[in-house]
Design an enzyme around this catalytic site. Structure first.
Site, PDB file in Angstrom:
ATOM      1  N   GLY A 297      17.120   7.114  -5.472  1.00  0.00           N
ATOM      2  CA  GLY A 297      17.734   7.024  -6.789  1.00  0.00           C
ATOM      3  C   GLY A 297      16.942   7.832  -7.793  1.00  0.00           C
TER       4      GLY A 297
ATOM      5  N   CYS B  53      12.797   6.860  -0.223  1.00  0.00           N
ATOM      6  CA  CYS B  53      12.507   7.524  -1.495  1.00  0.00           C
ATOM      7  C   CYS B  53      12.286   6.478  -2.601  1.00  0.00           C
ATOM      8  CB  CYS B  53      13.619   8.512  -1.845  1.00  0.00           C
ATOM      9  SG  CYS B  53      13.137   9.707  -3.124  1.00  0.00           S
ATOM     10  N   TYR B  54      13.242   6.305  -3.527  1.00  0.00           N
ATOM     11  CA  TYR B  54      13.071   5.265  -4.539  1.00  0.00           C
ATOM     12  C   TYR B  54      12.889   3.907  -3.872  1.00  0.00           C
ATOM     13  CZ  TYR B  54      13.980   2.150  -8.479  1.00  0.00           C
ATOM     14  OH  TYR B  54      13.872   1.159  -9.431  1.00  0.00           O
TER      15      TYR B  54
ATOM     16  N   HIS C 150      13.998  11.901   2.941  1.00  0.00           N
ATOM     17  CA  HIS C 150      15.381  11.484   3.175  1.00  0.00           C
ATOM     18  C   HIS C 150      15.778  11.724   4.637  1.00  0.00           C
ATOM     19  CE1 HIS C 150      16.662  10.642  -0.985  1.00  0.00           C
ATOM     20  NE2 HIS C 150      15.770  11.552  -1.309  1.00  0.00           N
TER      21      HIS C 150
ATOM     22  N   GLU D   1      18.435  10.779   6.030  1.00  0.00           N
ATOM     23  CA  GLU D   1      19.890  10.857   6.170  1.00  0.00           C
ATOM     24  C   GLU D   1      20.424  12.273   6.046  1.00  0.00           C
ATOM     25  OE1 GLU D   1      19.237   9.872   1.740  1.00  0.00           O
ATOM     26  OE2 GLU D   1      18.224   9.624   3.668  1.00  0.00           O
TER      27      GLU D   1
ATOM     28  N   SER E  12      53.087   8.396   2.746  1.00  0.00           N
ATOM     29  CA  SER E  12      53.161   9.727   2.142  1.00  0.00           C
ATOM     30  C   SER E  12      53.327  10.825   3.175  1.00  0.00           C
ATOM     31  CB  SER E  12      51.889   9.993   1.338  1.00  0.00           C
ATOM     32  OG  SER E  12      50.769  10.143   2.205  1.00  0.00           O
ATOM     33  N   GLY E  13      53.041  10.516   4.432  1.00  0.00           N
ATOM     34  CA  GLY E  13      53.080  11.535   5.466  1.00  0.00           C
ATOM     35  C   GLY E  13      51.730  12.148   5.743  1.00  0.00           C
ATOM     36  N   GLY E  14      50.722  11.771   4.949  1.00  0.00           N
ATOM     37  CA  GLY E  14      49.372  12.252   5.186  1.00  0.00           C
ATOM     38  C   GLY E  14      48.660  11.430   6.233  1.00  0.00           C
ATOM     39  N   VAL E  15      47.447  11.833   6.554  1.00  0.00           N
ATOM     40  CA  VAL E  15      46.658  11.160   7.588  1.00  0.00           C
ATOM     41  C   VAL E  15      46.399   9.702   7.225  1.00  0.00           C
ATOM     42  CG1 VAL E  15      44.449  11.148   8.812  1.00  0.00           C
ATOM     43  CG2 VAL E  15      45.561  13.322   8.271  1.00  0.00           C
ATOM     44  N   ASP E  16      45.958   9.459   5.996  1.00  0.00           N
ATOM     45  CA  ASP E  16      45.500   8.122   5.612  1.00  0.00           C
ATOM     46  C   ASP E  16      46.613   7.084   5.690  1.00  0.00           C
ATOM     47  OD1 ASP E  16      43.303   9.676   5.016  1.00  0.00           O
ATOM     48  OD2 ASP E  16      43.706   9.699   2.868  1.00  0.00           O
ATOM     49  N   SER E  17      47.728   7.364   5.026  1.00  0.00           N
ATOM     50  CA  SER E  17      48.808   6.375   5.013  1.00  0.00           C
ATOM     51  C   SER E  17      49.448   6.236   6.389  1.00  0.00           C
ATOM     52  CB  SER E  17      49.861   6.733   3.959  1.00  0.00           C
ATOM     53  OG  SER E  17      50.538   7.925   4.288  1.00  0.00           O
ATOM     54  N   SER E  18      49.494   7.319   7.156  1.00  0.00           N
ATOM     55  CA  SER E  18      50.090   7.247   8.493  1.00  0.00           C
ATOM     56  C   SER E  18      49.251   6.382   9.425  1.00  0.00           C
ATOM     57  CB  SER E  18      50.251   8.653   9.081  1.00  0.00           C
ATOM     58  OG  SER E  18      51.113   9.436   8.291  1.00  0.00           O
TER      59      SER E  18
ATOM     60  N   LYS F 207      37.119  10.023   5.982  1.00  0.00           N
ATOM     61  CA  LYS F 207      38.267  10.694   6.595  1.00  0.00           C
ATOM     62  C   LYS F 207      38.068  10.945   8.086  1.00  0.00           C
ATOM     63  CE  LYS F 207      41.369  12.549   4.622  1.00  0.00           C
ATOM     64  NZ  LYS F 207      42.752  12.171   4.253  1.00  0.00           N
TER      65      LYS F 207
END
Length: 510
Positions: A52, A82-83, A168, A170, A222-228, A366
């Site tokens: 942070g 770190c922080y 870090h 990560e 919507s036809g996108g990846v997420d909603s499908s 995603k």
């Protein structure tokens, strides 16, 4: 088994959670000041304290719940980053102060290979530093297990299950960061069994309990990846008790309303109701230029349409394909980071909506959604579609929206995507699209003066949408797109290419 990551405002906080998940361990990101009861309810196997921007000796320095340090003898394993290291030192009786020499970027650390945190290390590692404060005195019981030429790089009190690193792990710039995080997971005693299939099973069970044996739901498709993927997952849990509602808000890509209906019915076997509400959305958006207002209006009208569709179906639940980046950028519920923008399905929802939300993908990125979708049997062609914003072209038409501008952008965007696919770049990019600017410029066509709109092209590489780099598309491809747009879309006479990254820019222009 879950590892909790507490976010102290680091730009890399979400990366910590991602790296843990990549090792098949479930992780949850919570704000630094999450109450102990909320943390305890997750039954964490370990806790990670993120980096942070603050200094621990500042009056308003962020601090976590006291119970984290007193939760047993010894308590659960804790890793400070770190922080997080500086907070551990300051809280437990050590001293941190502003360093004479700051460290930013790569550094060479010498580490103690007898420490379980550095199991498998060769004793010398390239690490990524980003700090101006350093440890001056260790708390009682701690020892140094890593150093750079100018600072303490790692400490531990193994007896109390406390470890911390100044660098870090990560970020990819740290040579053996994944190994260090893996060693911490071993110290937590977690099984590496968090997989797409285990996620699906857990969500199916949760959705069935949430909706009940008689309840039903609608899904905003919507036809996108997420909603499908969300629809397919909820369909597995509820079967015919789920009805998908595909709304034409007048802001879709060209011919999208017809194509998506056919695709999702045939490939996913979903029950779909199509609603043309384009006039309603465009009327509500008339005269509006502020991006946040656009998003909130679209969110409100979507809910109105969904609630009207739900009444004859007696549905009480609304399924949304909300993802974790939507949540991070919309509301500061995961840490003290600033709100970037209100996504229409998060910050834009009305407070008095009747439908209860089901958001099975809310804690996923995603790429994780795509892996879940693959395990659900969703068609790969659908899974590889680039993200499309929920508000649609409303956030790609800067300024006031009109039917004329929508038609211009639909035509330009269709050309851009067609040429990108033809050149074999579509699946190499995270996102690519056209933007219509509220700028007219002088041009010349056929010896005549023109005064047309400017179109901007945007193409980026990203892993999760949280950060992105602009794509260095071949000049030949950019030329082909520009030439076609200017020649085939009357009203646009200039094309520019966006070469900004996120941060400082966002991927979408609004």
């Amino acid at each position: 088994m879950t590892v909790v990551v507490l976010d102290f405002g680091a730009q890399y906080a979400q990366l910590i959670a991602r790296r843990i998940r990549e090792q098949h361990v479930h992780s949850v990101l919570l704000p630094f000041n999450a109450p102990w009861s909320e943390i305890q309810a997750l039954e964490p196997a370990g806790i990670i304290l993120s980096g942070g921007p603050a200094s621990v000796y500042a009056p308003e320095a962020p601090r976590c719940a006291d119970e984290i340090w007193t939760s047993g003898s010894p308590g659960m394993p804790i890793l400070g980053i770190c922080y997080g290291l500086q907070l551990m030192v300051d809280t437990l009786g050590g001293k941190v102060e502003n360093a004479d020499q700051h460290e930013f970027g790569r550094a060479l650390a010498t580490v103690d290979t007898s420490s379980r945190m550095f199991h498998g290390s060769g004793g010398s590692e390239t690490v990524w530093m980003s700090h101006g404060d350093s440890v001056l005195e260790l708390p009682p019981g701690f020892k140094v297990v890593g150093r750079t030429p100018t600072a303490v790089a790692a400490i531990e009190d193994a007896g109390r299950k406390l470890w911390a690193v100044q660098f870090h792990p990560e970020v990819r710039h740290t040579e053996h960061g994944d190994a260090l995080l893996g060693n911490f997971l071993d110290l937590c005693g977690v099984a590496r069994d968090w997989t797409p299939q285990s996620f699906i099973e857990a969500q199916v069970d949760h959705i069935r309990r949430q909706v009940g044996e008689q309840g039903s739901a609608i899904c905003g498709l919507s036809g996108g990846v997420d909603s499908s993927v969300a629809a397919t997952l909820v369909h597995r849990a509820l079967g015919e008790r789920l009805t998908c509602v595909f709304v034409d808000n007048g802001l879709l890509r060209r011919d999208e309303f017809q194509k998506v209906q056919a695709t999702l019915r045939d490939r996913l076997g979903l029950k779909i109701i199509a609603v043309d509400a384009s006039t309603r959305f465009l009327s509500a958006l008339a005269g509006v230029t502020d991006p946040e207002q656009k998003r909130k209006i679209i969110g409100r009208v979507f809910i109105e349409v969904f609630e009207e569709a739900a009444r004859p179906l007696h549905a009480d639940f609304l399924v949304q394909g909300t993802l974790y980046p939507d949540v991070i950028e919309s509301v500061s519920v995961k840490g003290p980071s600033a709100v970037i923008k209100s996504h229409h399905n998060v910050g834009g929802l009305p407070a008095n909506m009747r439908l209860k939300l089901i958001e099975p993908l809310r804690e996923l990125f995603k790429d994780e959604v795509r892996r879940v979708g693959a395990d659900l049997g969703v068609d790969q062609e659908l899974l590889q579609r680039q993200p499309f914003p929920g508000p649609g072209l409303a956030v790609r038409i800067l300024g006031e929206i009109s039917a004329e501008k929508i038609a211009l952008l639909q035509a330009a965007d269709a050309i851009a995507i067609e040429e990108i696919k033809r050149a074999g770049w579509y699946t190499r990019l995270w996102q690519s699209f056209a933007v219509l600017l509220p700028v007219r410029t002088v041009g010349v066509m056929g010896d005549l003066r023109t005064y047309g709109y400017t179109c901007a092209l945007r193409a980026v590489h990203s892993d999760d949408g949280m950060t992105a780099d602009w794509a260095q598309l071949p000049y030949e491809l950019l030329a082909a797109i520009s030439n076609r747009i200017v020649n085939e879309v009357p009203g646009i006479n200039r094309v520019v290419y966006d070469i900004s990254s996120k941060p400082p820019a966002t991927i979408e222009w609004e």
